[in-house]
Scaffold this active site. Structure first.
Site, short mmCIF file in Angstrom:
data_model
loop_
_atom_site.label_atom_id
_atom_site.label_comp_id
_atom_site.label_asym_id
_atom_site.label_seq_id
_atom_site.Cartn_x
_atom_site.Cartn_y
_atom_site.Cartn_z
N THR A 83 32.51 -6.78 -18.03
CA THR A 83 32.93 -7.04 -16.95
C THR A 83 34.38 -5.26 -17.40
O THR A 83 35.16 -6.31 -17.97
CB THR A 83 33.49 -7.47 -15.91
OG1 THR A 83 34.75 -7.52 -15.60
CG2 THR A 83 34.10 -9.20 -16.86
N CYS A 196 34.16 -0.85 -12.52
CA CYS A 196 33.44 -1.71 -12.65
C CYS A 196 32.08 -1.23 -12.22
O CYS A 196 31.86 -0.76 -12.33
CB CYS A 196 34.21 -1.72 -11.35
SG CYS A 196 33.49 -3.79 -10.37
#
Length: 229
Positions: A83, A196
């Protein structure tokens, strides 16, 4: 082949992409029935998201550091935080283990520079776009980083958490993202970092007038290169 440790679940939608990509890249490199040696610790993202919202980053870092120690004990020889946003606590994770952490922003910056670009737009969660930790990492590689205006940042963040992290991919949201990308290009962005790990579920190269840099793909490819080095 070294064993790759994955700190995932943030969200599991993108962690599944990591697993697919790692195995595809190993197959492409080695052929036959080869696949990636990896171990995964998948956290409960609801717990992490609550800590993000509350600004309790140190506690979130403790959770990821514990996951890293478990992966190391399970045989991981290099680690990935799956992430972008949680690279805010990369230092805590690195300090908890002896094996190397392959930083996502480094892999991304290397790809941008390989294309000869110096000014990029950044899409990601509000934490990634608005806080310094990620933009400064890219800037440390000599890149100028542009982010959307407040309305654009709110849109990008909402689609990530309310749609993409839940496996919802909407054409309407793709069009809205394309509008945001267009504004970044108009402001001088030569490329766009999909900062992202879920965004590349929605946006691909054909959705942007300038090169896009899909961080999940870039991170996974760099991990395989490191594992096979």
């Amino acid at each position: 082949m070294r064993t790759i440790g994955l700190i995932g679940g943030m969200s599991w939608e993108s962690s599944a992409e990591y697993y697919r990509l790692l195995n595809e890249f190993v197959r492409d490199r080695l052929g036959g029935l080869h696949s990636a040696r990896c171990v995964l610790h998948s956290v409960d993202f609801a717990e992490i998201e609550q800590l993000q919202t509350a600004g309790e980053w140190e506690r979130a870092g403790e959770i990821l550091a514990a996951a890293a120690r478990g992966l190391e004990a399970a045989g991981a020889e290099l680690l990935l935080i799956c992430t972008n946003t949680m690279h805010k606590v990369a230092g805590q994770v690195e300090a908890a283990v002896r094996v190397p952490l392959l930083h996502l922003a480094d892999a991304t910056a290397d790809a941008v520079k390989a294309r000869g670009l110096t000014r990029v737009g950044l899409l990601g969660t509000a934490f990634t776009m608005e806080q310094d930790f990620y933009r400064e990492l890219l800037a440390g590689h000599g890149l100028e980083v542009l982010t959307p205006d407040a309305e654009g940042r709110a849109l990008v963040h909402r689609v990530i958490y309310d749609e993409l992290c839940l496996g919802v991919v909407r054409d309407e949201s793709r069009a809205r993202y394309q509008d945001v990308i267009g504004e970044l290009v108009g402001a001088g962005a030569e490329g766009v970092v999909l900062g992202c790990t879920e965004i590349e579920l929605l946006i691909g190269p054909g959705d942007s007038p300038v090169p896009v840099f899909p961080t999940t793909t870039l991170h996974a490819r760099a991990a395989v290169e490191a594992a096979l080095a």
